[in-house]
Design a protein around this motif. Structure first.
Motif, PDB file in Angstrom:
ATOM      1  N   LEU B 193     -18.861   2.100   6.352  1.00  0.00           N
ATOM      2  CA  LEU B 193     -17.555   2.512   7.090  1.00  0.00           C
ATOM      3  C   LEU B 193     -16.790   1.796   7.107  1.00  0.00           C
ATOM      4  N   LYS B 194     -16.055   0.482   7.287  1.00  0.00           N
ATOM      5  CA  LYS B 194     -14.785  -0.114   7.745  1.00  0.00           C
ATOM      6  C   LYS B 194     -14.058  -0.194   6.407  1.00  0.00           C
ATOM      7  N   HIS B 195     -14.375  -0.224   5.312  1.00  0.00           N
ATOM      8  CA  HIS B 195     -13.687   0.428   3.657  1.00  0.00           C
ATOM      9  C   HIS B 195     -13.203   1.675   3.985  1.00  0.00           C
ATOM     10  N   ILE B 196     -13.564   2.258   4.105  1.00  0.00           N
ATOM     11  CA  ILE B 196     -13.487   4.113   4.240  1.00  0.00           C
ATOM     12  C   ILE B 196     -12.733   4.245   5.253  1.00  0.00           C
ATOM     13  N   MET B 197     -12.550   3.143   6.161  1.00  0.00           N
ATOM     14  CA  MET B 197     -11.283   2.939   7.360  1.00  0.00           C
ATOM     15  C   MET B 197     -10.431   2.959   7.023  1.00  0.00           C
ATOM     16  N   LEU B 198     -10.560   1.877   6.900  1.00  0.00           N
ATOM     17  CA  LEU B 198      -9.145   0.987   5.861  1.00  0.00           C
ATOM     18  C   LEU B 198      -8.493   1.937   4.802  1.00  0.00           C
ATOM     19  N   LEU B 199      -9.251   2.508   3.685  1.00  0.00           N
ATOM     20  CA  LEU B 199      -8.701   2.999   2.772  1.00  0.00           C
ATOM     21  C   LEU B 199      -8.066   4.195   3.675  1.00  0.00           C
ATOM     22  N   VAL B 200      -8.389   4.922   4.496  1.00  0.00           N
ATOM     23  CA  VAL B 200      -8.254   6.200   4.691  1.00  0.00           C
ATOM     24  C   VAL B 200      -6.846   6.463   5.567  1.00  0.00           C
ATOM     25  N   TRP B 201      -7.035   5.651   6.213  1.00  0.00           N
ATOM     26  CA  TRP B 201      -6.092   4.642   7.062  1.00  0.00           C
ATOM     27  C   TRP B 201      -4.393   4.840   6.973  1.00  0.00           C
ATOM     28  N   SER B 202      -5.081   3.525   5.698  1.00  0.00           N
ATOM     29  CA  SER B 202      -3.051   3.362   4.526  1.00  0.00           C
ATOM     30  C   SER B 202      -3.418   4.445   4.375  1.00  0.00           C
ATOM     31  N   ALA B 203      -3.870   5.491   3.057  1.00  0.00           N
ATOM     32  CA  ALA B 203      -3.948   6.537   2.847  1.00  0.00           C
ATOM     33  C   ALA B 203      -2.735   7.316   3.581  1.00  0.00           C
ATOM     34  N   ALA B 204      -3.363   7.213   4.762  1.00  0.00           N
ATOM     35  CA  ALA B 204      -2.549   8.278   5.875  1.00  0.00           C
ATOM     36  C   ALA B 204      -1.180   7.285   6.020  1.00  0.00           C
ATOM     37  N   GLY B 205      -0.749   5.624   5.784  1.00  0.00           N
ATOM     38  CA  GLY B 205       0.436   5.251   6.129  1.00  0.00           C
ATOM     39  C   GLY B 205       0.847   5.411   4.776  1.00  0.00           C
ATOM     40  N   VAL B 206       0.763   5.959   3.743  1.00  0.00           N
ATOM     41  CA  VAL B 206       1.470   5.186   2.796  1.00  0.00           C
ATOM     42  C   VAL B 206       1.922   7.440   2.929  1.00  0.00           C
ATOM     43  N   VAL B 207       1.369   8.477   3.088  1.00  0.00           N
ATOM     44  CA  VAL B 207       1.603   9.804   2.633  1.00  0.00           C
ATOM     45  C   VAL B 207       2.709   9.699   3.686  1.00  0.00           C
ATOM     46  N   ALA B 208       2.539   8.326   5.116  1.00  0.00           N
ATOM     47  CA  ALA B 208       3.587   8.794   5.785  1.00  0.00           C
ATOM     48  C   ALA B 208       4.765   8.831   5.743  1.00  0.00           C
ATOM     49  N   LEU B 209       5.068   7.363   4.881  1.00  0.00           N
ATOM     50  CA  LEU B 209       6.370   6.860   4.303  1.00  0.00           C
ATOM     51  C   LEU B 209       6.597   7.578   3.261  1.00  0.00           C
ATOM     52  N   VAL B 210       5.498   8.698   2.141  1.00  0.00           N
ATOM     53  CA  VAL B 210       6.521   9.994   1.456  1.00  0.00           C
ATOM     54  C   VAL B 210       7.026  10.885   2.684  1.00  0.00           C
ATOM     55  N   ALA B 211       6.369  11.403   3.495  1.00  0.00           N
ATOM     56  CA  ALA B 211       7.052  12.380   3.918  1.00  0.00           C
ATOM     57  C   ALA B 211       8.410  11.672   4.912  1.00  0.00           C
ATOM     58  N   GLY B 212       8.385  10.553   5.306  1.00  0.00           N
ATOM     59  CA  GLY B 212       9.296  10.176   6.607  1.00  0.00           C
ATOM     60  C   GLY B 212      10.748  10.165   5.188  1.00  0.00           C
ATOM     61  N   CYS B 213      10.458   9.360   3.785  1.00  0.00           N
ATOM     62  CA  CYS B 213      11.403   9.455   3.272  1.00  0.00           C
ATOM     63  C   CYS B 213      11.621  11.044   2.835  1.00  0.00           C
ATOM     64  N   MET B 214      10.954  11.991   2.844  1.00  0.00           N
ATOM     65  CA  MET B 214      11.185  13.656   2.197  1.00  0.00           C
ATOM     66  C   MET B 214      12.678  14.281   3.365  1.00  0.00           C
ATOM     67  N   TRP B 215      12.668  13.603   5.247  1.00  0.00           N
ATOM     68  CA  TRP B 215      12.761  13.765   5.959  1.00  0.00           C
ATOM     69  C   TRP B 215      14.093  13.492   6.002  1.00  0.00           C
ATOM     70  N   GLY B 216      13.734  11.677   6.146  1.00  0.00           N
ATOM     71  CA  GLY B 216      15.098  10.555   6.502  1.00  0.00           C
ATOM     72  C   GLY B 216      15.863  11.641   5.376  1.00  0.00           C
ATOM     73  N   ALA B 217      15.872  11.494   4.003  1.00  0.00           N
ATOM     74  CA  ALA B 217      16.627  12.095   2.858  1.00  0.00           C
ATOM     75  C   ALA B 217      17.544  13.213   3.836  1.00  0.00           C
ATOM     76  N   ARG B 218      17.369  14.400   4.388  1.00  0.00           N
ATOM     77  CA  ARG B 218      17.715  15.366   4.688  1.00  0.00           C
ATOM     78  C   ARG B 218      18.092  14.512   6.148  1.00  0.00           C
ATOM     79  N   ALA B 219      17.648  14.533   6.585  1.00  0.00           N
ATOM     80  CA  ALA B 219      17.998  14.660   8.580  1.00  0.00           C
ATOM     81  C   ALA B 219      18.419  12.732   8.650  1.00  0.00           C
ATOM     82  N   GLY B 220      18.891  12.018   8.000  1.00  0.00           N
ATOM     83  CA  GLY B 220      18.544  10.594   8.715  1.00  0.00           C
ATOM     84  C   GLY B 220      17.469  10.148   9.091  1.00  0.00           C
TER      85      GLY B 220
END
Lengths: 264, 302, 355
Positions: B193-220
């Motif tokens: 469980l612990k590894h899976i949770m860590l994996l998933v939350w980290s993945a969500a974090g990286v996805v957030a980073l990518v999303a943030g880059c796209m939005w940030g590029a458009r709107a600052g």
């Protein structure tokens, strides 16, 4: 039981007609019919997974069967909801306990008095005299039930903190508070020790005897079933395989086979 | 007539592509929901925090683009670690609503930390892709579609296809789905469980980073990014909280509907319908199909 | 004597008397600086009232609603328009009607609660937040076609007398809040509150006992929105003294959510405790920043730290004491009582030693 009943067993108060219930592809109940006579103690028994709890849920409106109807006092009830059945005079307890965990024993039982509470929120907010009168009456009735069930010393405890056996008693109390004509009890004695079971039997019989409340109970303990029920219906794989007095169904070969796990 | 149709196509395509931006944010929610049946209210804050860190690394410390990105991604893994250990583990047996509130708290923490660390000025993010119409599309199809939107669409498509395949066909994916269904049972058959949770939350974090880059590029890169995450909620309702393809379809629908309503009906009301229209659309879905287009049916056991 | 006082226990009456003496006599006598009234006491009363609304729908009835500020805006702008266009209604009449208008929105946007719960319901209630603000913004009629962007709230006039000084407005807020709080307590302790809590704790069982989920949920949303509406009107007229939709944005809804949860879900006390905490903590932080660090710390950093701390507190409370500060306070009182009684002092309530 050879004694004079105060409330003679009467006409059917509840009829289950050709009920079929399926979850996805799984058939929980298939074309099942039986009735419950007024003022009797009716047991529903059967092996695990036979569809007993599902049946109660159909009667009380929590599940909507794909087929079949439920009649109350001879009239088919269309569009059954738990609310409608409660208003008609049917109450119940739950297998896995459905108490209001954060509320005290007294408050849980007071919720059972909902149908006897006619005042609206504005009247409650202003604490009008009729609110106080009604509240006093409901509290008295609830306290009566609490002392009947011998749980006075825990009446202010939040139910979430009580042991399982006491919680089961509180559930019974809540159902009793509705002053319903018929109460469905889903395994009211599960998880209880011998003494607690004896108490529950005593309470169930007393309510049936003194108030005439029709009791329908799902039960696994055959001793209890033989002792307190007037008639028994046996379910297996969602179908009725026996329906009669305790003696009759004990002699029923199909019932014996089902319980012994014989292929049938 | 042809011009009107062309205009409509532009609006539609623009809306669809803007929708993929929403999908990127929604994807983070879906990842976590799919693996733990938890709604991570802090996903928006994670978008903000991650891309702000990225900008901060580049602009305040003069770290080159790629290294800064990697550092930011690593930072999100650290955030995932802390979250799993300090927030999720203690709340293993708590009710859904309690965990939801905790994630709201987490969002506040991340927002506050981000602003304390990197300040409140809006930051420019230059990805090297301009937010202006692609010339050859404009010339050949007579449509004005932003290059940034197209890039976002491609990135979203790649991530979504990748994650979808991961969940459906790999052992890890199977484990994730088991945990979401019943964490206790999954744990008892040996799924870490612990590894899976860590994996998933980290993945969500990286996805957030990518999303943030796209939005940030458009709107600052600015605080409004957090509120943007709230827009992802109707996307999730329409697509289904637990569906990866749902995130993209939901995003497309919301993006398209938003743009179309804004352009065609907006002027009658003075505009800004896009503020609430997606939510009202979500309400209709809630009433008739609460699990969304692709989500799992919500079963309540009695 | 009004009947609302007579069902309370002796303890309640003592508490009430203490609160009344404090708020009506002691505070006005000893606190003379306007700042305390305009910036602390008045917003505290208004926000506590809105938080009571949040408690009703979320703490007692268990519905995850996130639109309190929207209903506050509805109440505020309704009040503005009523005073402007229906002056005969008077202040109190307008206040009640404003609350009712907000309640109507509450019923409308509360309907999804009949089909969905949890995060799904939260999203639906967000619709009310965004829609109401948009509606007020876009239709100039609500703002009386004022293009300046900031509308000044009218002066409060009750029975011909103006209530415009901070002290006067404090008393107005105090009166309204006290009355509505007492009504809320009556409901919470009576059959109404039991129905709410039954729906919260186990709705299927509640239904089986004859509680109508439809009526109870809609009622909770309506009453909650009423309280938020009245709170919003007071907030605009006594605190902000202006009406701008942006003052009732989603951030305020989140603030009220925090007040409700940190204060203690499902308690009326919790509304007051939570509101006090959320309001006063920033003041405390600023004071520390200015006095201990001599203003070396930037204001934005201070507000960021505040945000981090609120977030951490939410997480910590959810892990260790989901019932919030009100529960902590209860625990504290219990442990003090048992300490006092165990050391042989009789009559625990009274601070006087009995030998």
């Amino acid at each position: 039981m050879a004694y004079e009943r105060k409330f003679k067993i009467g006409k059917p108060i509840l009829e289950v007609n050709n009920i079929s219930l399926a979850f996805g592809g799984v058939k929980a109940i298939t074309d099942t019919s039986f009735n419950v006579l007024e003022h009797e103690v009716r047991a529903i028994i059967g092996p695990n997974g036979a569809g007993k709890s599902s049946m109660l849920n159909c009667i009380n409106g929590i599940y909507k069967p794909q087929q079949g109807t439920v009649s109350f006092r001879g009239q088919v009830v269309p569009n059954i909801t738990p609310n409608i059945m409660a208003q008609m005079g049917l109450s119940r307890t739950f297998q896995n306990l459905a108490l209001f965990k954060r509320m005290s024993v007294l408050d849980n039982i007071l919720v059972g008095r909902k149908l006897h509470t006619k005042t609206n929120f504005l009247e409650v907010a202003l604490q009008l005299p009729k609110v106080k009168k009604e509240e006093k009456l409901n509290r008295e009735r609830s306290e009566e039930i609490i002392s009947f069930l011998e749980i006075e010393d825990i009446k202010d405890t939040p139910v979430g903190k009580l042991p399982y056996g006491l919680q089961k008693k509180v559930e019974l109390g809540r159902a009793l508070a509705t002053d319903s004509s018929i109460i469905l009890l889903d395994e009211p004695m599960a998880g209880m020790n011998v003494e607690e079971k004896r108490d529950m039997c005593r309470f169930i019989l007393k309510v049936n005897d003194e108030l005439g409340t029709t009791m329908v109970l799902i039960e696994h303990d055959m001793g209890v079933v033989m002792d307190i029920s007037d008639r028994v219906v046996v379910l297996d794989y969602g179908k009725v395989i026996g329906d009669g007095t305790p003696d009759e169904i004990m002699a029923n070969q199909k019932v014996i086979d089902a319980y012994l796990g014989v292929e049938h | 007539m042809a011009n009107e149709l062309l205009f409509f196509m532009e609006v539609l395509v623009g809306g669809l592509l803007a929708g993929t931006m929403y999908s990127l944010v929604a994807l983070g929610f879906v990842l976590i929901f799919k693996a733990s049946a938890t709604f991570n209210f802090s996903q928006g804050a994670m978008v903000f925090f991650s891309v702000l860190a990225f900008c901060g690394f580049m602009q305040d410390f003069n770290i080159p683009f790629v290294l800064a990105f990697i550092l930011a991604a690593f930072l999100m893994v650290v955030v995932g670690l802390c979250t799993e250990r300090l927030v999720l583990r203690p709340l293993m047996n708590a009710s859904e609503d309690t965990v939801l509130m905790a994630t709201i708290g987490l969002g506040y923490v991340l927002e506050g930390l981000a602003q304390a660390a990197w300040g409140v000025e809006v930051r420019r993010l230059d990805l090297g892709i301009g937010d202006f119409p692609v010339p050859w599309i404009a010339d050949n199809l007579k449509l004005f579609i932003s290059a940034l939107d197209i890039t976002a669409g491609l990135v979203a498509a790649i991530m979504i296809i990748g994650l979808f395949l991961l969940f459906k066909y790999t052992k890890i994916g199977l484990g994730l789905r088991a945990v979401a269904d019943d964490a206790g049972a999954a744990s008892s058959i040996g799924i870490p469980l612990k590894h899976i949770m860590l994996l998933v939350w980290s993945a969500a974090g990286v996805v957030a980073l990518v999303a943030g880059c796209m939005w940030g590029a458009r709107a600052g890169v600015q605080f409004a990014l957090v509120d943007l995450a709230l827009k992802a909620l109707p996307v999730l309702i329409i697509g289904g909280f637990s569906s990866i393809p749902g995130a993209i379809i939901g995003g497309l629908i919301i993006g398209a509907v938003e743009k179309i309503l804004e352009v065609y009906i907006g002027p009658f009301f003075g505009g800004a319908i896009e503020g609430w229209a997606p939510y009202v659309l979500a309400i209709f879905f809630l009433l008739y199909r609460p699990e969304g287009l692709f989500g799992e049916k919500i079963i309540r056991r009695v | 004597m009004k009947p609302i006082f007579m069902t309370y226990t002796k303890k309640d009456l003592i508490n009430l008397a203490v609160c009344m003496v404090l708020s009506v006599l002691i505070i006005p006598t000893f606190i003379k600086t306007e700042y305390w009234y305009t910036s602390i006491l008045i917003p505290w009363l208004c926000l506590a009232l809105a938080t009571i609304g949040q408690q009703i729908v979320m703490g007692y009835t268990g519905q995850l609603a996130l639109g309190a500020a929207g209903f506050m805006a509805a109440g505020a702008f309704a009040m503005f328009n009523l005073i402007l266009r229906v002056p005969d209604l008077g202040f109190v009449g307008s206040l009640i009607v404003s609350g009712l208008i907000a309640a109507a929105f509450g019923i409308l946007f509360g309907l999804p609660s009949l089909k969905v719960r949890g995060i799904y319901l939260m999203v639906a209630t967000l619709a009310s937040q965004f829609f109401i603000i948009w509606m007020i913004d876009k239709f100039g009629w609500f703002k009386n076609y004022d293009s300046s962007g900031i509308i000044t709230a009218q002066d409060i006039v009750i029975l011909g007398k103006p209530f415009t000084t901070p002290l006067a407005m404090y008393f107005v807020c105090l009166a309204v809040t006290t009355i509505l709080t007492l009504l809320a307590m009556n409901m919470a302790r009576g059959s109404t509150g039991r129905n709410w809590m039954a729906v919260r704790d186990m709705d299927i069982a509640a239904e089986s006992m004859g509680v109508s989920l439809l009526r109870t949920k809609v009622q909770a949303f309506a009453i909650s929105a009423f309280y938020c509406g009245v709170a919003g009107a007071l907030f605009a007229f006594c605190y902000l003294k202006s009406l701008e939709p942006v003052a009732f944005d989603i951030k305020l809804s989140f603030k009220i959510l925090f007040m409700c949860i940190l204060g203690g879900l499902g308690t009326i006390n919790g509304a007051f405790i939570g509101a006090a905490f959320i309001l006063l903590f920033p003041v405390l932080l600023n004071a520390i920043g200015n006095n201990v660090f001599h203003g070396a710390i930037d204001a934005t950093i201070i507000s960021s730290i505040e945000q981090v701390i609120f977030g951490l507190l939410m997480i910590i409370f959810m892990i260790y004491e989901p019932l919030g500060m009100a529960k902590l306070w209860e625990n504290l009182k219990q442990s003090m009582k048992s300490k006092l009684s165990s050391s042989g002092i009789k009559g625990v309530k009274s601070p006087v030693l009995k030998k």
